[in-house]
Design a protein around this motif. Structure first.
Motif, PDB file in Angstrom:
ATOM      1  N   THR A 103       0.503  -1.478   0.008  1.00  0.00           N
ATOM      2  CA  THR A 103      -0.097   0.009   0.048  1.00  0.00           C
ATOM      3  C   THR A 103       0.619   1.199   0.166  1.00  0.00           C
ATOM      4  O   THR A 103       2.131   1.421   0.383  1.00  0.00           O
ATOM      5  N   VAL A 104       0.481   2.580  -0.091  1.00  0.00           N
ATOM      6  CA  VAL A 104       1.176   3.657  -0.502  1.00  0.00           C
ATOM      7  C   VAL A 104       0.039   4.446  -0.051  1.00  0.00           C
ATOM      8  O   VAL A 104      -0.905   5.048  -0.288  1.00  0.00           O
ATOM      9  N   ASP A 105       0.812   5.495   0.568  1.00  0.00           N
ATOM     10  CA  ASP A 105       0.803   6.914   0.947  1.00  0.00           C
ATOM     11  C   ASP A 105       1.399   7.965   0.503  1.00  0.00           C
ATOM     12  O   ASP A 105       2.647   8.047   0.591  1.00  0.00           O
ATOM     13  N   ILE A 106       0.042   8.763  -0.719  1.00  0.00           N
ATOM     14  CA  ILE A 106       1.320   9.450  -0.883  1.00  0.00           C
ATOM     15  C   ILE A 106       0.652  11.391  -0.208  1.00  0.00           C
ATOM     16  O   ILE A 106      -0.069  11.385   0.369  1.00  0.00           O
ATOM     17  N   SER A 107       1.347  11.564  -0.112  1.00  0.00           N
ATOM     18  CA  SER A 107       1.771  13.452   0.422  1.00  0.00           C
ATOM     19  C   SER A 107       2.559  14.220  -0.441  1.00  0.00           C
ATOM     20  O   SER A 107       3.304  14.291  -0.912  1.00  0.00           O
ATOM     21  N   ASN A 108       0.995  15.323   0.055  1.00  0.00           N
ATOM     22  CA  ASN A 108       1.771  16.293  -1.008  1.00  0.00           C
ATOM     23  C   ASN A 108       2.321  17.939   0.025  1.00  0.00           C
ATOM     24  O   ASN A 108       1.431  17.726   0.378  1.00  0.00           O
ATOM     25  N   LYS A 109       3.513  17.941  -0.819  1.00  0.00           N
ATOM     26  CA  LYS A 109       3.570  19.678  -0.500  1.00  0.00           C
ATOM     27  C   LYS A 109       4.516  20.360  -1.446  1.00  0.00           C
ATOM     28  O   LYS A 109       5.085  19.964  -1.998  1.00  0.00           O
ATOM     29  N   THR A 110       3.825  21.461  -1.363  1.00  0.00           N
ATOM     30  CA  THR A 110       4.324  22.765  -2.597  1.00  0.00           C
ATOM     31  C   THR A 110       4.610  23.694  -1.917  1.00  0.00           C
ATOM     32  O   THR A 110       4.720  24.100  -0.526  1.00  0.00           O
ATOM     33  N   LYS A 111       5.713  24.005  -3.085  1.00  0.00           N
ATOM     34  CA  LYS A 111       6.809  25.010  -2.481  1.00  0.00           C
ATOM     35  C   LYS A 111       6.530  26.321  -3.499  1.00  0.00           C
ATOM     36  O   LYS A 111       6.596  25.795  -4.514  1.00  0.00           O
ATOM     37  N   THR A 112       6.559  26.776  -3.033  1.00  0.00           N
ATOM     38  CA  THR A 112       7.177  28.742  -4.406  1.00  0.00           C
ATOM     39  C   THR A 112       8.151  29.013  -4.555  1.00  0.00           C
ATOM     40  O   THR A 112       9.089  28.663  -3.719  1.00  0.00           O
ATOM     41  N   THR A 113       8.689  28.764  -5.648  1.00  0.00           N
ATOM     42  CA  THR A 113       9.827  28.237  -5.589  1.00  0.00           C
ATOM     43  C   THR A 113      10.238  30.384  -6.776  1.00  0.00           C
ATOM     44  O   THR A 113      11.277  30.480  -6.443  1.00  0.00           O
ATOM     45  N   LYS A 114       8.950  30.396  -7.592  1.00  0.00           N
ATOM     46  CA  LYS A 114       9.189  31.869  -8.063  1.00  0.00           C
ATOM     47  C   LYS A 114       8.113  32.868  -7.200  1.00  0.00           C
ATOM     48  O   LYS A 114       7.077  32.136  -8.342  1.00  0.00           O
TER      49      LYS A 114
END
Length: 333
Positions: free
Chosen positions: A78-89
């Motif tokens: 099983t896989v647990d996917i977590s997202n994290k966004t980062k503003t680069t510009k």
């Protein structure tokens, strides 16, 4: 067993060999079974012991064990996917709003100022990764909110925009633009943008719009200009009545479009003309698309391997099968 994926699903092709394995076990069992030929069985009772009935179960255990081993080889997990966004510009944006009395004209519903506030609030919500500031101007200008990433502060500043006597009436486009540029000139953002909105012509202030646009160009600040007002006549305020209420009459809409176009052209921006509520919303939506922020999305995968369960269960079934075959059924005919 929800959301299970298989790292090596190609091992499932081994199930095609299972009929061969079953046939081989059936053939081998027949070869290992002793036979006795007799001319007649009338003297024997046809009763079969319980052990004899259960003996084929040994082959079933082996088949199940082989099946579980194939599943284990396929590596279920099983896989647990977590997202994290980062503003680069990121982008720093200052919205410069004309708050002169003419912004109360009723060619927009309920008037130009309220229509602008609604659209600007939506625009801010759609820029979660950028810093935004707010400047208001009439004959003079001041910063209502510095450039900030706190959207609640900006929304409150937009909500509080109104026509009052804080600023002397008039339209100082150069003052509004210069104040907005001053908020952005020291910014380290990848892109610096001013959205300048007016419904009239420059008739006040001590800074010329051309001078302010030259300063914006010098600091690499792009200016999007918006002229707000219907074509022709609009019901606009012209005086204050004895009761302190504004008096309205039909007046010609005059916007210095040539000036607004020149400011946008000089700074690399674009000029828009808003003649209705819908058109104003469409303009802000277009600016939103033109000024995109680069976002880096990081995905983290947490895998939970499940093959051990199937491998251990297969081993247990094989141990049971081998144990029974070498104990209870060792001398069984």
């Amino acid at each position: 067993m929800e959301k299970i994926t298989f790292l090596n699903p190609e091992f499932f092709w081994l199930f095609l060999l299972m009929p061969v394995a079953i046939a081989w076990l059936f053939w081998k069992r027949n070869q290992q079974t002793a036979t006795l030929k007799m001319s007649s069985l009338q003297g024997f009772k046809g009763s079969e012991s319980l052990l004899a009935k259960l003996k084929p179960g040994l082959d079933v255990l082996r088949i199940l064990a082989l099946s579980l081993l194939i599943v284990a080889l396929a590596r279920p997990r099983t896989v647990d996917i977590s997202n994290k966004t980062k503003t680069t510009k990121g982008i720093d944006i200052v919205v410069a709003v004309d708050v002169s009395g003419s912004m109360l004209a009723k060619d927009f519903k309920p008037n130009r100022m309220e229509a602008l506030k609604r659209v600007a609030a939506v625009f801010v919500d759609e820029r979660p990764n950028d810093r935004i500031g707010l400047v208001v101007y009439a004959s003079e200008a001041y910063t209502k909110s510095p450039v900030t990433s706190d959207k609640a502060v900006i929304q409150e500043a937009i909500k509080s925009i109104k026509y009052d006597n804080v600023l002397q009436d008039g339209t100082g486009i150069g003052m509004g633009l210069a104040t907005a540029v001053n908020r952005l000139k020291d910014s380290k953002a990848k892109s610096k943008v001013v959205i300048l909105l007016t419904d009239g012509v420059n008739n006040a202030g001590f800074i010329e719009p051309e001078t302010a646009s030259d300063i914006a160009q010098q600091y690499g600040i792009k200016v999007y200009t918006i002229g707000i007002g219907t074509n022709g006549m609009a019901e606009s305020p012209y005086a204050i009545g004895p009761n302190g209420q504004l008096l309205f009459q039909m007046m010609k809409v005059e916007i210095d479009e040539k000036l607004m176009k020149n400011i946008a052209l000089k700074t690399g921006g674009k000029y828009f003309r808003a003649t209705s509520n819908d058109k104003l919303a469409a303009i802000y939506n277009e600016i939103n698309k033109l000024e995109t922020t680069e976002i880096e999305e990081l995905k983290f995968y947490d895998y939970d391997e499940k093959f051990r369960f199937f491998a251990l269960l297969a081993g247990l079934l094989l141990l049971i099968e081998i144990g029974l075959r070498n104990t209870v059924y060792r001398s069984f005919i």
